[in-house]
Design an enzyme around this catalytic site. Structure first.
Site, mmCIF file in Angstrom:
data_model
loop_
_atom_site.group_PDB
_atom_site.id
_atom_site.type_symbol
_atom_site.label_atom_id
_atom_site.label_comp_id
_atom_site.label_asym_id
_atom_site.label_seq_id
_atom_site.Cartn_x
_atom_site.Cartn_y
_atom_site.Cartn_z
ATOM 1 N N GLU A 1 -8.211 -5.037 5.484
ATOM 2 C CA GLU A 1 -8.051 -5.389 3.624
ATOM 3 C C GLU A 1 -6.703 -5.862 3.518
ATOM 4 O O GLU A 1 -7.332 -6.034 2.337
ATOM 5 C CB GLU A 1 -8.147 -3.626 3.462
ATOM 6 C CG GLU A 1 -8.659 -2.835 3.972
ATOM 7 C CD GLU A 1 -8.961 -1.406 4.057
ATOM 8 O OE1 GLU A 1 -8.350 -1.025 5.723
ATOM 9 O OE2 GLU A 1 -8.721 -0.140 3.203
ATOM 10 N N ASN B 1 0.937 -1.157 -0.041
ATOM 11 C CA ASN B 1 -0.002 -0.048 0.242
ATOM 12 C C ASN B 1 0.819 0.868 -0.270
ATOM 13 O O ASN B 1 1.329 1.833 0.995
ATOM 14 C CB ASN B 1 -1.012 0.084 1.004
ATOM 15 C CG ASN B 1 -1.477 1.453 1.061
ATOM 16 O OD1 ASN B 1 -1.752 1.864 0.197
ATOM 17 N ND2 ASN B 1 -2.743 1.148 2.684
ATOM 18 N N ASP C 1 -6.636 13.241 16.580
ATOM 19 C CA ASP C 1 -6.393 11.964 16.792
ATOM 20 C C ASP C 1 -7.396 11.810 17.931
ATOM 21 O O ASP C 1 -7.627 12.125 18.659
ATOM 22 C CB ASP C 1 -5.751 11.841 17.404
ATOM 23 C CG ASP C 1 -4.611 9.953 18.199
ATOM 24 O OD1 ASP C 1 -5.652 9.470 18.684
ATOM 25 O OD2 ASP C 1 -4.076 9.494 17.333
ATOM 26 N N LYS D 1 3.603 0.932 2.583
ATOM 27 C CA LYS D 1 2.929 -0.157 4.221
ATOM 28 C C LYS D 1 2.865 -1.850 3.168
ATOM 29 O O LYS D 1 3.097 -1.609 2.060
ATOM 30 C CB LYS D 1 1.951 0.030 4.798
ATOM 31 C CG LYS D 1 1.329 1.096 5.545
ATOM 32 C CD LYS D 1 -0.142 1.034 6.017
ATOM 33 C CE LYS D 1 -0.483 1.864 6.186
ATOM 34 N NZ LYS D 1 -2.099 2.030 6.773
ATOM 35 N N ASN E 1 -8.950 7.456 10.664
ATOM 36 C CA ASN E 1 -8.958 8.786 9.710
ATOM 37 C C ASN E 1 -9.357 9.469 8.384
ATOM 38 O O ASN E 1 -10.659 10.012 8.526
ATOM 39 C CB ASN E 1 -7.084 8.837 9.597
ATOM 40 C CG ASN E 1 -6.344 9.094 10.457
ATOM 41 O OD1 ASN E 1 -6.832 9.784 11.981
ATOM 42 N ND2 ASN E 1 -5.718 8.425 10.372
ATOM 43 N N ARG F 1 -3.084 -2.023 -3.467
ATOM 44 C CA ARG F 1 -3.913 -1.167 -2.883
ATOM 45 C C ARG F 1 -4.104 -0.336 -4.117
ATOM 46 O O ARG F 1 -2.514 1.232 -4.090
ATOM 47 C CB ARG F 1 -4.417 -0.753 -1.462
ATOM 48 C CG ARG F 1 -5.586 0.026 -1.354
ATOM 49 C CD ARG F 1 -5.280 0.706 -0.102
ATOM 50 N NE ARG F 1 -6.107 1.693 -0.425
ATOM 51 C CZ ARG F 1 -6.285 2.849 0.464
ATOM 52 N NH1 ARG F 1 -5.294 3.469 1.196
ATOM 53 N NH2 ARG F 1 -7.209 3.556 0.845
ATOM 54 N N ARG G 1 -10.487 16.553 7.095
ATOM 55 C CA ARG G 1 -11.206 16.527 5.768
ATOM 56 C C ARG G 1 -12.522 17.214 6.752
ATOM 57 O O ARG G 1 -13.046 16.233 7.648
ATOM 58 C CB ARG G 1 -11.655 14.943 5.472
ATOM 59 C CG ARG G 1 -10.128 15.225 4.554
ATOM 60 C CD ARG G 1 -10.526 13.775 3.404
ATOM 61 N NE ARG G 1 -9.321 12.841 3.635
ATOM 62 C CZ ARG G 1 -9.603 11.625 3.825
ATOM 63 N NH1 ARG G 1 -10.862 11.030 3.045
ATOM 64 N NH2 ARG G 1 -8.623 10.746 4.278
ATOM 65 N N HIS H 1 -12.951 3.445 0.170
ATOM 66 C CA HIS H 1 -12.962 1.889 1.375
ATOM 67 C C HIS H 1 -13.685 0.910 0.532
ATOM 68 O O HIS H 1 -14.218 0.529 2.233
ATOM 69 C CB HIS H 1 -13.727 2.709 2.213
ATOM 70 C CG HIS H 1 -12.667 3.819 3.018
ATOM 71 N ND1 HIS H 1 -13.642 4.940 3.843
ATOM 72 C CD2 HIS H 1 -11.596 4.211 3.664
ATOM 73 C CE1 HIS H 1 -12.581 5.685 5.039
ATOM 74 N NE2 HIS H 1 -11.281 5.526 4.194
#
Ligand code: ADP
Length: 404
Positions: free
Chosen positions: A384, A10, A281, A17, A209, A89, A239, A178
């Site tokens: 995922e 990813n 957070d 990742k 997030n 991804r 966002r 997503h």
């Protein structure tokens, strides 16, 4: 040596990742993260068999160096020769891809062309694909798209109320994101409820997030809250989610903002961070409310819960029945306060939270958190990486030309 492991990548513009996964059961043999790539501070964390290793990356600090460092660890553990394929991804597949797709030059060109719709993500995903190709030259690579699951949405859900020619000529429509996560939790929920997925109806809330809510009818996405870009819908960490588009013109025409400043404000300075003035957070905001009674922290949490609850309620328009409401993502899987705050505003839909069960479902534990008189409410940790590994493996097993 048997080749049966999938390396899942990813790739972000300055991060990578990775997870090495056994697709049959989702077992993660190795995972990690390379961060601050393309800078002198570039580093890589690798976790293998419970042991964590964190080190600086050598020059030129790029994605390929990160993958080569990963390969060294894989070779030391004798895992590199067991890699059957690499699953990537990819954020935006537009209308081209509703399924996982074997990466070819043509596919890479299409992903590149789709960068117009996802300028922050697709170019980074391509960097990962090219870097992986350079290091693992003959290992097949598969792209799994975040938008793919939502390609089943009907036109009434994905066309905006703006001139139709913008869709026809420029692809401006709702795509949703997503998708891999919503797909995974829907599959898991159907198993938990012992229902066939093609007869299952859910509303799933992926709250991390980034946040999105999806209506799933007979196992397929029929509407979702994120749109052309991952800015629409519910409020998120940084966002804004939905705002009156008139705010943008007000910022530009009355307050002198440039388009780039507005974009930064809505993507990076809004949401939980913008309202609380503290952090994006959720844990820090909860802490500030619970220990210091900070009113702006409370307001940020209240807005977050209210907007997610409104989004869930709005998606009942897409369904004729609901088998369960599903929570996933870092906040959805762990925050008892947020889950209770959302469910508390959904009593008209017969959703009621059981406090003891809500407290019990955290830190990776799945389960139902509803009272006896409520419709089912499930907490399901998302995975995922497992979906990407599984779909990569399935695509290649079905592809006879690759088996030979
Ligand atoms: P991403 O979208 O980057 O994958 P995650 O799904 O990991 O993000 O979710 C990150 C969010 O989850 C953060 O807001 C974090 O505060 C929140 N979170 C994680 N654990 C908890 C917890 N125990 N309580 C409340 N929020 C949590």
């Amino acid at each position: 040596m048997k080749k049966n492991l999938i390396l899942v990548l990813n790739c972000g513009s300055s991060s990578l990742k990775f997870s090495l996964i056994r697709p049959e059961n989702g077992e993660t043999l190795l995972s990690g993260l390379a961060e601050r790539l393309l800078s002198e501070q570039a580093s890589i964390k690798i976790k293998v068999r419970g042991q964590k290793n964190h080190r600086a990356l050598p020059r030129p600090f790029d994605h390929q160096t990160a993958i080569m460092t990963l390969v060294e660890t894989l070779a030391l553990q004798q895992l590199n020769l067991q890699i059957f394929a690499i699953g990537h991804r990819v954020v935006h597949g537009g209308e081209h891809y509703c399924m996982p797709t074997l990466v070819t030059e043509e596919v890479k060109n299409t992903i590149n062309n789709l960068s117009q719709l996802a300028p922050l993500h697709n170019p980074a995903n391509l960097i990962g694909i090219n870097a992986a190709e350079a290091v693992f030259n003959d290992v097949p690579q598969v792209a799994v798209f975040d938008t793919a699951f939502h390609q089943t949405m009907p036109e009434k859900a994905y066309i905006y109320g703006i001139p139709y020619s913008l869709y026809q000529e420029h692809g401006i429509r709702r795509y949703g994101f997503h998708g891999t996560s919503h797909y995974f939790v829907a599959q898991q929920a159907a198993k938990i409820l012992d229902k066939a997925i093609n007869k299952s109806n859910f509303i799933s809330a992926h709250l991390g997030n980034g946040c999105s809510v999806t209506a799933i009818k007979n196992g397929e996405s029929v509407d979702t809250s994120l749109g052309l870009t991952p800015l629409e819908g519910v409020m998120m960490g940084t966002r804004s989610g939905d705002v009156d588009p008139g705010i943008i013109f007000h910022l530009i025409n009355q307050l002198g903002y440039t388009a780039a400043q507005v974009s930064h404000l809505l993507h990076k300075e809004s949401g939980l961070l913008g309202v609380s003035g503290l952090s994006n957070d959720c844990r820090e905001i909860e802490e500030s409310w619970l220990t210091n009674k900070n009113p702006r922290a409370k307001l940020a949490l209240d807005i977050f819960c209210y907007r997610v609850a409104k989004s869930i309620a709005s998606f009942t328009a897409s369904l004729t029945s609901i088998d369960a409401l599903i929570f996933t993502g870092g906040i959805g899987e762990n925050s008892t306060l947020i889950r209770a705050g959302i469910i508390g505003q959904l009593s008209l839909l017969n959703f009621f939270v059981a406090n003891d069960k809500n407290q019990a479902c955290c830190f990776g534990k799945a389960g139902n958190i509803n009272t006896d008189i409520s419709r089912p409410i499930l907490v399901i940790p998302t995975n995922e990486e497992w979906v990407i590994a599984e779909q990569t493996s399935q695509l290649l097993s079905n592809n006879t030309s690759i088996k030979e």
